[in-house]
Write an enzyme that holds these catalytic residues in place. Structure first.
Site, PDB file in Angstrom:
ATOM      1  N   ASN A 102      -0.756   1.526   6.985  1.00  0.00           N
ATOM      2  CA  ASN A 102      -1.368   2.770   7.451  1.00  0.00           C
ATOM      3  C   ASN A 102      -2.562   2.471   8.352  1.00  0.00           C
ATOM      4  O   ASN A 102      -2.890   3.234   9.245  1.00  0.00           O
ATOM      5  CB  ASN A 102      -1.822   3.615   6.262  1.00  0.00           C
ATOM      6  CG  ASN A 102      -2.489   4.894   6.692  1.00  0.00           C
ATOM      7  OD1 ASN A 102      -1.832   5.773   7.267  1.00  0.00           O
ATOM      8  ND2 ASN A 102      -3.791   4.990   6.506  1.00  0.00           N
ATOM      9  N   HIS A 103      -3.210   1.316   8.062  1.00  0.00           N
ATOM     10  CA  HIS A 103      -4.427   0.978   8.798  1.00  0.00           C
ATOM     11  C   HIS A 103      -4.601  -0.533   8.805  1.00  0.00           C
ATOM     12  O   HIS A 103      -3.927  -1.245   8.048  1.00  0.00           O
ATOM     13  CB  HIS A 103      -5.637   1.618   8.115  1.00  0.00           C
ATOM     14  CG  HIS A 103      -5.620   1.439   6.622  1.00  0.00           C
ATOM     15  ND1 HIS A 103      -5.151   2.399   5.765  1.00  0.00           N
ATOM     16  CD2 HIS A 103      -5.962   0.389   5.834  1.00  0.00           C
ATOM     17  CE1 HIS A 103      -5.222   1.964   4.525  1.00  0.00           C
ATOM     18  NE2 HIS A 103      -5.695   0.732   4.535  1.00  0.00           N
ATOM     19  N   GLN A 168     -11.502   1.098   8.330  1.00  0.00           N
ATOM     20  CA  GLN A 168     -10.041   0.947   8.279  1.00  0.00           C
ATOM     21  C   GLN A 168      -9.370   1.914   9.266  1.00  0.00           C
ATOM     22  O   GLN A 168      -8.833   2.958   8.875  1.00  0.00           O
ATOM     23  CB  GLN A 168      -9.530   1.238   6.865  1.00  0.00           C
ATOM     24  CG  GLN A 168      -9.933   0.181   5.842  1.00  0.00           C
ATOM     25  CD  GLN A 168      -9.675   0.635   4.415  1.00  0.00           C
ATOM     26  OE1 GLN A 168      -9.958   1.781   4.052  1.00  0.00           O
ATOM     27  NE2 GLN A 168      -9.142  -0.247   3.600  1.00  0.00           N
ATOM     28  N   ARG A 198       5.482  -3.469  -1.309  1.00  0.00           N
ATOM     29  CA  ARG A 198       4.876  -2.210  -1.735  1.00  0.00           C
ATOM     30  C   ARG A 198       4.256  -1.590  -0.487  1.00  0.00           C
ATOM     31  O   ARG A 198       3.371  -2.171   0.133  1.00  0.00           O
ATOM     32  CB  ARG A 198       3.783  -2.449  -2.781  1.00  0.00           C
ATOM     33  CG  ARG A 198       2.938  -1.197  -3.061  1.00  0.00           C
ATOM     34  CD  ARG A 198       1.755  -1.536  -3.942  1.00  0.00           C
ATOM     35  NE  ARG A 198       0.914  -0.403  -4.269  1.00  0.00           N
ATOM     36  CZ  ARG A 198      -0.157  -0.014  -3.552  1.00  0.00           C
ATOM     37  NH1 ARG A 198      -0.496  -0.656  -2.443  1.00  0.00           N
ATOM     38  NH2 ARG A 198      -0.878   1.012  -3.939  1.00  0.00           N
ATOM     39  N   ASP A 200       1.861   0.427   1.059  1.00  0.00           N
ATOM     40  CA  ASP A 200       0.580   1.019   0.708  1.00  0.00           C
ATOM     41  C   ASP A 200       0.393   2.355   1.443  1.00  0.00           C
ATOM     42  O   ASP A 200       0.757   2.484   2.617  1.00  0.00           O
ATOM     43  CB  ASP A 200      -0.536   0.043   1.138  1.00  0.00           C
ATOM     44  CG  ASP A 200      -1.916   0.559   0.819  1.00  0.00           C
ATOM     45  OD1 ASP A 200      -2.196   0.794  -0.367  1.00  0.00           O
ATOM     46  OD2 ASP A 200      -2.715   0.739   1.762  1.00  0.00           O
ATOM     47  N   GLU A 207       2.526  11.099   7.535  1.00  0.00           N
ATOM     48  CA  GLU A 207       1.947  12.435   7.601  1.00  0.00           C
ATOM     49  C   GLU A 207       1.702  12.863   9.057  1.00  0.00           C
ATOM     50  O   GLU A 207       1.912  14.014   9.425  1.00  0.00           O
ATOM     51  CB  GLU A 207       0.629  12.356   6.853  1.00  0.00           C
ATOM     52  CG  GLU A 207       0.019  13.614   6.459  1.00  0.00           C
ATOM     53  CD  GLU A 207      -1.231  13.272   5.659  1.00  0.00           C
ATOM     54  OE1 GLU A 207      -2.027  12.447   6.130  1.00  0.00           O
ATOM     55  OE2 GLU A 207      -1.377  13.832   4.573  1.00  0.00           O
ATOM     56  N   GLU A 242       3.989   3.707  -2.351  1.00  0.00           N
ATOM     57  CA  GLU A 242       2.854   4.311  -3.033  1.00  0.00           C
ATOM     58  C   GLU A 242       2.656   5.688  -2.418  1.00  0.00           C
ATOM     59  O   GLU A 242       2.180   5.798  -1.289  1.00  0.00           O
ATOM     60  CB  GLU A 242       1.586   3.477  -2.836  1.00  0.00           C
ATOM     61  CG  GLU A 242       0.431   4.018  -3.661  1.00  0.00           C
ATOM     62  CD  GLU A 242      -0.926   3.984  -2.986  1.00  0.00           C
ATOM     63  OE1 GLU A 242      -1.920   4.207  -3.667  1.00  0.00           O
ATOM     64  OE2 GLU A 242      -1.003   3.748  -1.760  1.00  0.00           O
TER      65      GLU A 242
HETATM   66  C1  GLC Z   1      -3.987   2.389  -1.609  1.00  0.00           C
HETATM   67  C2  GLC Z   1      -4.504   1.272  -2.475  1.00  0.00           C
HETATM   68  C3  GLC Z   1      -5.996   1.378  -2.560  1.00  0.00           C
HETATM   69  C4  GLC Z   1      -6.593   1.314  -1.166  1.00  0.00           C
HETATM   70  C5  GLC Z   1      -5.937   2.338  -0.246  1.00  0.00           C
HETATM   71  C6  GLC Z   1      -6.278   2.068   1.192  1.00  0.00           C
HETATM   72  O1  GLC Z   1      -4.201   3.632  -2.161  1.00  0.00           O
HETATM   73  O2  GLC Z   1      -3.891   1.325  -3.745  1.00  0.00           O
HETATM   74  O3  GLC Z   1      -6.543   0.399  -3.391  1.00  0.00           O
HETATM   75  O4  GLC Z   1      -7.957   1.577  -1.205  1.00  0.00           O
HETATM   76  O5  GLC Z   1      -4.554   2.308  -0.334  1.00  0.00           O
HETATM   77  O6  GLC Z   1      -5.578   0.938   1.655  1.00  0.00           O
END
Ligand code: GLC
Length: 541
Positions: A102-103, A168, A198, A200, A207, A242
């Site tokens: 995501n970042h 980030q 996973r 993240d 979105e 996640e």
């Molecule tokens: C996810 C991770 C978390 C982190 C966030 C940003 O939610 O589980 O620990 O801060 O992503 O990468």
């Protein structure tokens, strides 16, 4: 015959940084982890999930990545990683790794190039705006820390998007070059032997908030592309998302079975804690009924706690308050107005019966179970540490200095080991518990062993069973002509429960909080306070 390894796996998550330090520099490392693989194999773990281990300024526990193709030098080298992978495979353990897409960190060379050179191919790797839309405060991931989704960058002369911390910056997933980069990263680690990723912050990835002209459908299709790429490189590798989303949004992640293989079961986790707080079965029944049917090759990943806060944001304000009152009454135990920054044993006041009940539930709910390092010994938290760090203290191996985690002087440790109170490493540690047949570690080993023999919980179809006691949650999972039933008493009192089902003739005890007498009458099932029993149906052995 279907053989989907992740449906009957036992997953264990750890952060290399806090697991085992092999070179006395105060930081856990891959060589240390490799030395401790026998501990995990002996417990019956079949799959590891490693938190981010990439080079990083480490301002978000490694979720701020500077280089996707390397190992943080504090944790070892790529060579150490490959040795670790080899040793894990020798022990029959698969490895999933965190993929943070995501970042990136603002220190990533892509961002440095993007902010300083408008002509660079990296400019559109991120999302820039000279006039960003006003924020929806609900979208800010860390509401008490950040106050906007946009931050102004002097060098670029523009604002950049960041859903998480301002260090980030969000990647621009609408950009096909970014998508190609992400597939290339997956390809790299697959060649080194990992069994999947996973994903993240998966819900933020698709979105598209703030990305100009972003088309949501097109963003979602990125998951199909990732899956297609993964399948073309390694057929049995998996994607684990996640995504803490509502029941209606879940199908976006599984698709028709062509997107994510696994999804963290955030909804059920929250209802499970409501059931524990109320000492009642209804919230669990409600949570399970709320979950949609999922494609047969997809799976839930069930958990008690993970490395973040126990988030309760899917519950109503009063439901959340009930859980706070029961398990985190002080403000310092809560975080972001939505969660709890404690480990399970202190939440349950160290009550071994209640702790077992919780894990027994989690291991028997339909899906694949996830343990986290330290769960096996009942590790506690350190509320004096800031934010989420409270539950991220080093693993406690023995009663030697630093809990056996490191030979460095204590003040050089990446984080302090818990050294005071009832959760101190002097009492709670692997070596001590291994010498004690009654210790939690041996119970965890046993539940893992029995769970592996119950593929019905992983592959099966769920039936919630009606009982005549509102405190007792009973369910059955059926698969391939076999079935298991689990019965859990959420209350701190004895009871005898009647199951309103006539579909079975004989219940064979598999597992329980104590040895119970075999049932004479299948209808009347005695249970101790916080007692639990697992049965196989219609079998005599
Ligand atoms: C996810 C991770 C978390 C982190 C966030 C940003 O939610 O589980 O620990 O801060 O992503 O990468």
């Amino acid at each position: 015959m279907q053989n989907l390894w992740y449906k009957n796996a036992i997953v264990y998550s750890l952060d290399v940084e806090t697991f085992m330090d092999s070179n006395a520099d105060g930081v856990g490392d891959f060589q240390g982890l490799t030395q401790r693989l026998d501990h995990l194999a002996a417990m019956g773990i079949t799959c590891l999930w490693l938190l981010p281990f990439y080079p990083s300024p480490n301002r978000d526990n490694g979720y701020d990545v500077m280089d996707y193709y390397n190992v943080d030098p504090r944790l070892g080298t790529l060579g150490d990683f490959v040795e670790f992978m080899h040793q894990a495979r020798e022990r029959g353990m698969r490895v999933l790794i965190d993929l943070v897409i995501n970042h990136t960190s603002d220190q990533h060379p892509w961002f440095q190039e993007s902010r300083s050179n408008p002509q660079s191919r990296y400019r559109n790797y991120y999302v820039w705006s000279t006039n960003p839309r006003e924020d929806d405060p609900n979208l800010i991931a860390f509401p008490t820390v950040e106050d906007s989704l946009w931050d102004y960058d002097e060098q670029a002369g523009a604002y950049y998007l960041h859903h998480f911390y301002k260090h980030q910056p969000d990647l621009n997933i609408a950009n096909s070059l970014v998508r190609e980069e992400i597939c290339k990263i997956m390809g790299f680690w697959l060649e080194l032997g990992v069994s999947g990723f996973r994903i993240d912050a998966a819900s933020f990835v698709i979105e598209g908030i703030g990305i100009p002209g972003a088309n949501q459908e097109n963003l979602q299709i990125f998951f199909d592309e990732m899956r297609g790429f993964l399948a073309s490189r390694q057929g049995d590798a998996v994607l684990l998302a996640e995504a803490n989303v509502s029941a209606e949004e879940i199908s976006t992640y599984f698709g028709q079975g062509n997107r994510m293989h696994l999804l963290f079961n955030f909804l059920l986790n929250q209802y499970m804690f409501l059931a524990l707080a109320r000492q009642a079965a209804e919230p669990l029944r409600y949570g399970l009924r709320t979950l949609p049917e999922i494609p047969s090759q997809c799976q839930w990943l069930n958990f008690v706690r993970h490395h973040d806060e126990l988030t309760l944001d899917r519950l109503s304000d009063s439901e959340r308050q009930e859980i706070f009152d029961a398990f985190a009454p002080e403000e310092n135990m809560q975080i972001y107005g939505r969660g709890i920054r404690r480990r399970l044993p202190p939440m349950l006041k160290g009550d071994r019966r209640h702790i077992e009940l919780t894990y027994s539930l989690m291991f028997s709910l339909p899906g694949t179970p996830l343990l986290r390092y330290g769960d096996e010994i009942g590790m506690g938290d350190n509320l004096r540490l800031e934010g989420r760090t409270s539950v991220r203290t080093p693993m406690q191996w023995s009663d030697e200095p630093n809990g056996g985690f490191s030979d460095a002087p204590p003040d050089q440790l990446t984080r302090p080991v818990i050294s005071e109170g009832e959760y101190s490493y002097k009492q709670v540690n692997v070596a001590q518990e291994q010498r004690d047949p009654a210790a939690l570690i041996n119970w965890i080993e046993r539940i893992v062993r029995i769970r592996k023999q119950c593929p019905e919980f992983g592959y099966g179809t769920l039936h919630i069973l009606e009982t005549d006691d509102p405190c007792v949650f009973a369910h059955c999972c059926e698969w391939s002509d076999r079935a298991v039933i689990a019965v859990h008493n959420s209350a701190d009192r004895d009871c005898t429960v009647t199951l309103n089902s006539t579909d079975y003739e004989h219940l064979f005890d598999l597992f329980g909080d104590r040895p119970y007498e075999a049932l004479n009458d299948n209808k009347a099932i005695p249970l101790s306070p916080y007692g639990y029993r697992w049965f196989r149906v219609n079998q005599t052995h």
